[in-house]
Design a protein around this motif. Structure first.
Motif, PDB file in Angstrom:
ATOM      1  N   GLY A 107       0.974  -0.449   0.302  1.00 12.38           N
ATOM      2  CA  GLY A 107      -0.154  -0.007   0.061  1.00 12.38           C
ATOM      3  C   GLY A 107       1.365   1.113   0.198  1.00 12.38           C
ATOM      4  O   GLY A 107       0.185   2.289  -0.363  1.00 12.38           O
ATOM      5  N   LEU A 108       2.624   1.346   0.322  1.00 13.87           N
ATOM      6  CA  LEU A 108       2.533   2.572   0.471  1.00 13.87           C
ATOM      7  C   LEU A 108       3.397   2.809  -1.333  1.00 13.87           C
ATOM      8  O   LEU A 108       4.157   3.735  -1.471  1.00 13.87           O
ATOM      9  CB  LEU A 108       4.445   1.843   1.404  1.00 13.87           C
ATOM     10  N   LYS A 109       3.169   1.873  -2.284  1.00 16.67           N
ATOM     11  CA  LYS A 109       3.567   1.869  -3.867  1.00 16.67           C
ATOM     12  C   LYS A 109       5.247   1.778  -4.388  1.00 16.67           C
ATOM     13  O   LYS A 109       5.314   2.643  -4.443  1.00 16.67           O
ATOM     14  CB  LYS A 109       2.950   3.882  -4.245  1.00 16.67           C
ATOM     15  N   LEU A 110       5.881   0.695  -3.177  1.00 15.65           N
ATOM     16  CA  LEU A 110       6.658   0.542  -2.998  1.00 15.65           C
ATOM     17  C   LEU A 110       7.090  -0.207  -4.675  1.00 15.65           C
ATOM     18  O   LEU A 110       8.607   0.160  -4.968  1.00 15.65           O
ATOM     19  CB  LEU A 110       6.879  -0.207  -1.626  1.00 15.65           C
ATOM     20  N   GLY A 111       6.285  -1.266  -5.175  1.00 16.36           N
ATOM     21  CA  GLY A 111       6.555  -2.030  -5.792  1.00 16.36           C
ATOM     22  C   GLY A 111       6.394  -0.767  -7.026  1.00 16.36           C
ATOM     23  O   GLY A 111       7.568  -1.391  -8.225  1.00 16.36           O
ATOM     24  N   ARG A 112       6.259  -0.064  -7.468  1.00 16.19           N
ATOM     25  CA  ARG A 112       5.845   1.405  -9.083  1.00 16.19           C
ATOM     26  C   ARG A 112       6.930   1.515  -8.594  1.00 16.19           C
ATOM     27  O   ARG A 112       8.222   1.695  -9.622  1.00 16.19           O
ATOM     28  CB  ARG A 112       4.485   2.223  -8.163  1.00 16.19           C
ATOM     29  N   LEU A 113       7.602   2.421  -7.157  1.00 16.12           N
ATOM     30  CA  LEU A 113       9.004   3.245  -7.219  1.00 16.12           C
ATOM     31  C   LEU A 113       9.719   2.418  -7.218  1.00 16.12           C
ATOM     32  O   LEU A 113      10.942   2.593  -7.564  1.00 16.12           O
ATOM     33  CB  LEU A 113       8.942   3.438  -5.757  1.00 16.12           C
ATOM     34  N   LEU A 114       9.865   1.168  -7.379  1.00 15.63           N
ATOM     35  CA  LEU A 114      11.156  -0.280  -8.020  1.00 15.63           C
ATOM     36  C   LEU A 114      11.238   0.110  -8.656  1.00 15.63           C
ATOM     37  O   LEU A 114      12.392   0.106  -8.761  1.00 15.63           O
ATOM     38  CB  LEU A 114      11.221  -0.881  -6.388  1.00 15.63           C
ATOM     39  N   LEU A 115      10.359  -0.594  -9.321  1.00  9.61           N
ATOM     40  CA  LEU A 115      10.116  -0.532 -10.962  1.00  9.61           C
ATOM     41  C   LEU A 115      10.826   0.462 -11.631  1.00  9.61           C
ATOM     42  O   LEU A 115      11.522   0.445 -12.727  1.00  9.61           O
ATOM     43  CB  LEU A 115       8.874  -1.157 -11.143  1.00  9.61           C
ATOM     44  N   GLN A 116       9.929   1.697 -10.881  1.00  8.87           N
ATOM     45  CA  GLN A 116      10.190   2.664 -11.441  1.00  8.87           C
ATOM     46  C   GLN A 116      12.271   3.488 -11.673  1.00  8.87           C
ATOM     47  O   GLN A 116      12.576   3.643 -12.612  1.00  8.87           O
ATOM     48  CB  GLN A 116       8.667   3.918 -11.246  1.00  8.87           C
ATOM     49  N   GLN A 117      12.152   2.941 -10.400  1.00  5.56           N
ATOM     50  CA  GLN A 117      14.285   3.142 -10.232  1.00  5.56           C
ATOM     51  C   GLN A 117      14.805   2.440 -11.415  1.00  5.56           C
ATOM     52  O   GLN A 117      15.316   2.845 -11.616  1.00  5.56           O
ATOM     53  CB  GLN A 117      14.360   3.419  -8.782  1.00  5.56           C
ATOM     54  N   VAL A 118      13.957   1.413 -11.037  1.00  8.99           N
ATOM     55  CA  VAL A 118      15.045   0.472 -12.228  1.00  8.99           C
ATOM     56  C   VAL A 118      15.048   0.735 -13.028  1.00  8.99           C
ATOM     57  O   VAL A 118      15.923   0.676 -13.871  1.00  8.99           O
ATOM     58  CB  VAL A 118      14.577  -1.120 -11.788  1.00  8.99           C
ATOM     59  N   ALA A 119      13.931   1.584 -14.682  1.00  8.73           N
ATOM     60  CA  ALA A 119      13.890   1.540 -15.777  1.00  8.73           C
ATOM     61  C   ALA A 119      14.567   2.711 -15.325  1.00  8.73           C
ATOM     62  O   ALA A 119      14.895   3.318 -16.245  1.00  8.73           O
ATOM     63  CB  ALA A 119      12.189   2.080 -15.906  1.00  8.73           C
ATOM     64  N   LYS A 120      14.681   3.885 -14.602  1.00 12.72           N
ATOM     65  CA  LYS A 120      15.614   4.845 -15.064  1.00 12.72           C
ATOM     66  C   LYS A 120      17.231   4.568 -14.894  1.00 12.72           C
ATOM     67  O   LYS A 120      17.551   5.535 -15.705  1.00 12.72           O
ATOM     68  CB  LYS A 120      15.278   5.823 -13.473  1.00 12.72           C
ATOM     69  N   GLY A 122      18.445   1.614 -16.257  1.00 10.10           N
ATOM     70  CA  GLY A 122      18.171   1.228 -17.365  1.00 10.10           C
ATOM     71  C   GLY A 122      18.391   2.644 -18.340  1.00 10.10           C
ATOM     72  O   GLY A 122      19.459   2.760 -19.141  1.00 10.10           O
ATOM     73  N   ALA A 123      17.443   2.880 -18.524  1.00  7.05           N
ATOM     74  CA  ALA A 123      17.411   4.722 -19.446  1.00  7.05           C
ATOM     75  C   ALA A 123      18.747   5.884 -18.963  1.00  7.05           C
ATOM     76  O   ALA A 123      18.978   5.370 -19.916  1.00  7.05           O
ATOM     77  CB  ALA A 123      16.205   5.283 -19.120  1.00  7.05           C
ATOM     78  N   GLU A 124      19.149   5.343 -17.895  1.00 10.41           N
ATOM     79  CA  GLU A 124      20.153   6.185 -18.017  1.00 10.41           C
ATOM     80  C   GLU A 124      21.752   5.547 -18.560  1.00 10.41           C
ATOM     81  O   GLU A 124      22.677   6.134 -18.547  1.00 10.41           O
ATOM     82  CB  GLU A 124      20.577   6.693 -16.223  1.00 10.41           C
ATOM     83  N   GLN A 125      21.917   4.439 -18.556  1.00  8.83           N
ATOM     84  CA  GLN A 125      22.747   3.552 -18.839  1.00  8.83           C
ATOM     85  C   GLN A 125      22.485   3.057 -21.021  1.00  8.83           C
ATOM     86  O   GLN A 125      23.132   2.116 -21.397  1.00  8.83           O
ATOM     87  CB  GLN A 125      22.910   1.529 -18.478  1.00  8.83           C
ATOM     88  N   GLY A 126      21.161   3.660 -21.342  1.00  9.32           N
ATOM     89  CA  GLY A 126      20.811   3.830 -22.656  1.00  9.32           C
ATOM     90  C   GLY A 126      20.109   2.206 -22.869  1.00  9.32           C
ATOM     91  O   GLY A 126      20.392   2.303 -24.036  1.00  9.32           O
ATOM     92  N   CYS A 127      19.403   2.217 -22.076  1.00 10.48           N
ATOM     93  CA  CYS A 127      18.783   0.945 -22.615  1.00 10.48           C
ATOM     94  C   CYS A 127      17.432   1.001 -22.601  1.00 10.48           C
ATOM     95  O   CYS A 127      16.812   2.930 -22.691  1.00 10.48           O
ATOM     96  CB  CYS A 127      18.065   0.443 -20.794  1.00 10.48           C
ATOM     97  N   GLY A 128      16.442   0.334 -23.743  1.00  9.38           N
ATOM     98  CA  GLY A 128      15.133   1.040 -24.190  1.00  9.38           C
ATOM     99  C   GLY A 128      13.656   0.392 -23.943  1.00  9.38           C
ATOM    100  O   GLY A 128      13.419   0.552 -24.684  1.00  9.38           O
ATOM    101  N   TYR A 129      14.885  -0.916 -23.238  1.00 11.73           N
ATOM    102  CA  TYR A 129      13.297  -1.680 -22.658  1.00 11.73           C
ATOM    103  C   TYR A 129      13.271  -1.977 -21.254  1.00 11.73           C
ATOM    104  O   TYR A 129      14.698  -2.120 -20.853  1.00 11.73           O
ATOM    105  CB  TYR A 129      12.872  -2.294 -23.854  1.00 11.73           C
ATOM    106  N   LEU A 130      12.294  -2.470 -20.605  1.00 13.73           N
ATOM    107  CA  LEU A 130      12.253  -3.811 -19.737  1.00 13.73           C
ATOM    108  C   LEU A 130      11.388  -4.533 -19.623  1.00 13.73           C
ATOM    109  O   LEU A 130      10.578  -4.728 -20.357  1.00 13.73           O
ATOM    110  CB  LEU A 130      12.096  -2.718 -18.442  1.00 13.73           C
ATOM    111  N   ARG A 131      11.844  -5.846 -19.377  1.00  7.63           N
ATOM    112  CA  ARG A 131      11.135  -6.854 -19.483  1.00  7.63           C
ATOM    113  C   ARG A 131      10.910  -7.801 -18.493  1.00  7.63           C
ATOM    114  O   ARG A 131      11.660  -7.583 -17.162  1.00  7.63           O
ATOM    115  CB  ARG A 131      12.186  -8.265 -20.150  1.00  7.63           C
TER     116      ARG A 131
END
Length: 173
Positions: A107-120, A122-131
């Motif tokens: 209920g603290l929205k940690l799952g979304r925050l963790l997933l967003q941080q990993v995507a961020k 990745g984007a900083e390292q030139g990644c274009g997608y997440l699976r």
């Protein structure tokens, strides 16, 4: 604590930190992956040891990375991931192997925050997608991922070679 990737403060609550895992976090990683296996009814499938996480996540060539969410020194969630590459798109990406939030932090929205941080990251390292893949019976997780903007890939099926099948494929059986 190493520098947090993000720190969030909620009124009346201790700040929440999301940070990269360190080698000394291996027991917490193990604990949370074991809890995920129990949650999915697959405790018998979790055979990794703390030493496996140390060796494969924090050695000379780490096989994975992990971000942790913590509050008051307690790890409340994790997202364990590793790099992949799409030969069709011609870009690197990230594969999320495990995303877990403890019962006390739901209920603290940690799952979304963790997933967003990993995507961020990745984007900083030139990644274009997440699976990622999700347990076919875990309807709640499927809804969560869809709410985060992930789409089910109906054009693919996942195949695995495990144990003896893997050894045979490797020519070792």
């Amino acid at each position: 604590m190493n520098d947090p990737l993000i720190s969030l403060s909620q009124q009346g609550a201790t700040p929440l930190h999301i940070r990269m895992a360190r080698v000394e976090d291996a027991p917490e990683i193990h604990r949370m992956i074991a809890a995920l296996a129990v949650f999915l009814g697959d405790a018998h499938k979790h055979v990794a040891s703390v030493e496996d996480y140390v060796r494969h996540g924090f050695g000379e060539t780490p096989a994975f990375q992990c971000v942790l969410a913590e509050q008051d020194g307690r790890v409340l969630g994790l997202c364990l991931y590793f790099g992949i590459f799409s030969s069709w798109m011609g870009v690197p990406g990230l594969y999320v192997q495990d995303l877990y939030v403890s019962d006390e932090a739901r209920g603290l929205k940690l799952g979304r925050l963790l997933l967003q941080q990993v995507a961020k990251l990745g984007a900083e390292q030139g990644c274009g997608y997440l699976r990622l893949s999700v347990d076919a019976a875990n309807i709640g997780a499927q809804g969560f991922y869809e709410a985060c903007g992930l789409q089910w890939s109906g054009s693919e099926k996942m195949y695995m070679a495990l144990g003896e099948a893997f050894q045979a494929l490797a020519g070792r059986a």
